[in-house]
Enzyme design. Structure first.
Site, PDB file in Angstrom:
ATOM      1  N   ARG A 165      47.460  60.752  44.642  1.00  0.00           N
ATOM      2  CA  ARG A 165      48.800  61.262  43.960  1.00  0.00           C
ATOM      3  C   ARG A 165      49.296  62.744  44.153  1.00  0.00           C
ATOM      4  O   ARG A 165      50.419  63.178  44.258  1.00  0.00           O
ATOM      5  CB  ARG A 165      48.938  60.950  42.407  1.00  0.00           C
ATOM      6  CG  ARG A 165      48.743  59.493  42.189  1.00  0.00           C
ATOM      7  CD  ARG A 165      49.818  58.669  42.817  1.00  0.00           C
ATOM      8  NE  ARG A 165      49.477  57.365  42.416  1.00  0.00           N
ATOM      9  CZ  ARG A 165      50.172  56.270  42.823  1.00  0.00           C
ATOM     10  NH1 ARG A 165      51.211  56.612  43.575  1.00  0.00           N
ATOM     11  NH2 ARG A 165      49.998  55.053  42.649  1.00  0.00           N
ATOM     12  N   LYS A 178      37.075  72.482  50.790  1.00  0.00           N
ATOM     13  CA  LYS A 178      37.383  71.311  50.116  1.00  0.00           C
ATOM     14  C   LYS A 178      37.999  70.237  50.898  1.00  0.00           C
ATOM     15  O   LYS A 178      38.755  69.106  50.495  1.00  0.00           O
ATOM     16  CB  LYS A 178      38.079  71.413  48.728  1.00  0.00           C
ATOM     17  CG  LYS A 178      37.312  72.111  47.731  1.00  0.00           C
ATOM     18  CD  LYS A 178      38.188  72.440  46.509  1.00  0.00           C
ATOM     19  CE  LYS A 178      37.175  73.067  45.322  1.00  0.00           C
ATOM     20  NZ  LYS A 178      38.232  73.320  44.194  1.00  0.00           N
ATOM     21  N   ARG A 199      35.438  92.592  44.042  1.00  0.00           N
ATOM     22  CA  ARG A 199      36.276  91.858  43.251  1.00  0.00           C
ATOM     23  C   ARG A 199      35.869  92.310  41.676  1.00  0.00           C
ATOM     24  O   ARG A 199      35.227  93.114  41.251  1.00  0.00           O
ATOM     25  CB  ARG A 199      35.693  90.514  43.028  1.00  0.00           C
ATOM     26  CG  ARG A 199      35.640  89.749  44.422  1.00  0.00           C
ATOM     27  CD  ARG A 199      36.821  89.773  45.325  1.00  0.00           C
ATOM     28  NE  ARG A 199      37.854  88.883  44.494  1.00  0.00           N
ATOM     29  CZ  ARG A 199      39.087  88.712  44.940  1.00  0.00           C
ATOM     30  NH1 ARG A 199      39.289  89.148  46.203  1.00  0.00           N
ATOM     31  NH2 ARG A 199      40.094  87.983  44.125  1.00  0.00           N
ATOM     32  N   PRO A 203      37.128  66.501  44.033  1.00  0.00           N
ATOM     33  CA  PRO A 203      36.162  66.525  44.780  1.00  0.00           C
ATOM     34  C   PRO A 203      35.719  68.246  45.334  1.00  0.00           C
ATOM     35  O   PRO A 203      36.844  68.902  45.860  1.00  0.00           O
ATOM     36  CB  PRO A 203      36.247  65.830  45.988  1.00  0.00           C
ATOM     37  CG  PRO A 203      37.566  64.867  45.475  1.00  0.00           C
ATOM     38  CD  PRO A 203      38.200  65.721  44.327  1.00  0.00           C
ATOM     39  N   GLU A 204      34.470  68.562  45.168  1.00  0.00           N
ATOM     40  CA  GLU A 204      34.445  69.948  45.620  1.00  0.00           C
ATOM     41  C   GLU A 204      33.427  70.059  46.766  1.00  0.00           C
ATOM     42  O   GLU A 204      33.155  68.917  47.715  1.00  0.00           O
ATOM     43  CB  GLU A 204      33.613  70.626  44.450  1.00  0.00           C
ATOM     44  CG  GLU A 204      34.314  70.873  43.484  1.00  0.00           C
ATOM     45  CD  GLU A 204      33.731  71.562  42.110  1.00  0.00           C
ATOM     46  OE1 GLU A 204      33.092  72.300  42.209  1.00  0.00           O
ATOM     47  OE2 GLU A 204      33.900  70.976  40.951  1.00  0.00           O
ATOM     48  N   ARG A 223      40.958  77.509  32.625  1.00  0.00           N
ATOM     49  CA  ARG A 223      39.877  76.608  32.885  1.00  0.00           C
ATOM     50  C   ARG A 223      38.839  76.499  31.827  1.00  0.00           C
ATOM     51  O   ARG A 223      38.723  77.164  31.283  1.00  0.00           O
ATOM     52  CB  ARG A 223      39.060  76.938  34.164  1.00  0.00           C
ATOM     53  CG  ARG A 223      40.253  77.268  35.586  1.00  0.00           C
ATOM     54  CD  ARG A 223      39.370  77.855  36.551  1.00  0.00           C
ATOM     55  NE  ARG A 223      40.177  78.011  37.917  1.00  0.00           N
ATOM     56  CZ  ARG A 223      40.302  77.233  38.802  1.00  0.00           C
ATOM     57  NH1 ARG A 223      39.446  76.107  38.750  1.00  0.00           N
ATOM     58  NH2 ARG A 223      41.018  77.444  39.603  1.00  0.00           N
TER      59      ARG A 223
END
Length: 271
Positions: free
Chosen positions: A110, A58, A150, A2-3, A259
């Site tokens: 989990r 989150k 960045r 979930p974001e 990713r």
């Protein structure tokens, strides 16, 4: 996982259902989901009330009437369901918090957790996070200033929770697509116009996703018609080999720093 939109959807729903109702019972089926002994966890919560539900990135942070906090991170596969015993999905629960006849159940927890913490301890956790992308204190100028400090891939930057809080794999791909930028585009090579476009895409995609209840398949409560409506609106995420809705090209997938990333080679560029 979930974001931001999913957690904001949880926050809104739970704020309408659990506030100021005394907790009547606690059931812990997996000790590793909490950070203190079960007896300590239960005694701190039973009889107390959730007075405010905060979302940060989150995380959900339940402010309790006794001054403690419940910090919740669902991680991969975690979800919540609120209802009576008759309403609950036929899945095992890790933690159940009862509010009279209704329960808030944590399922698939989990890797996620529910930690009983002090306000100061939660502040320490949150101090590690970057700014909220939809916060009133965030704007185009501030976003561009952050981005210019960045280096590396666009997607790598916007999923970094130390840079901007709440964005994960799914929405990063959708944001890059909306901005017509490749997820692999080098952030240090983007000019002001591209970064401004990226910021607008962040705001638009996350706002739309929140209003459509995010992507979660499982409803939060019985007769929930809101949760998960945005899943059908993904333009590139998990659509490898399918047709781009905009140009008719084919959606591709690559691996970026471990990713997966979905994109349209025709619509998205380095600048």
């Amino acid at each position: 996982m979930p974001e931001l939109p999913e957690m904001e959807n949880y926050r809104r729903v739970l704020s309408n259902h659990i506030l100021d109702i005394p907790i009547s019972d606690i059931k812990v089926n997996r000790d590793k989901s909490i950070n203190v002994p079960v007896e300590t966890f239960a005694s701190a919560l039973i009889g107390n009330r959730v007075i405010f539900v905060e979302r940060r990135g989150k995380y959900l942070n339940f402010h309790m009437s006794n001054g403690t906090r419940l910090l919740i991170h669902l991680m991969l596969g975690g979800l919540m369901y609120y209802g009576t015993d008759e309403d609950l999905p036929e899945r095992s629960t890790q933690v159940e918090i009862s509010f009279g006849d209704y329960k808030l159940c944590f399922i698939g927890l989990r890797l996620g957790y529910i930690h009983l913490l002090s306000a100061k301890e939660v502040d320490q956790v949150f101090s590690e996070l970057g700014p909220e992308p939809l916060d009133r204190r965030m704007n185009e100028e501030r976003f561009v200033k952050i981005a210019k400090k960045r280096r590396g891939g666009l997607k790598t930057m916007i999923v970094n929770q130390h840079v901007v809080a709440g964005i994960g794999n799914r929405y990063a791909d959708e944001i890059a697509y909306r901005a017509n930028l490749l997820p692999s585009a080098k952030i240090q090579d983007l000019g002001d116009e591209a970064l401004q476009r990226l910021y607008s895409s962040v705001v638009e995609v996350l706002t739309e996703a929140i209003e459509d209840g995010g992507y979660m398949d499982t409803p939060i409560y019985k007769d929930d018609q809101q949760t998960g409506r945005y899943k059908a609106k993904f333009k590139v995420y998990d659509r490898e080999g399918e047709t781009c809705y905009h140009c008719g090209g084919v959606v591709s997938r690559v691996e970026l720093t471990g990713r997966k990333a979905f994109f349209c080679p025709s619509c998205q560029h380095d600048q």
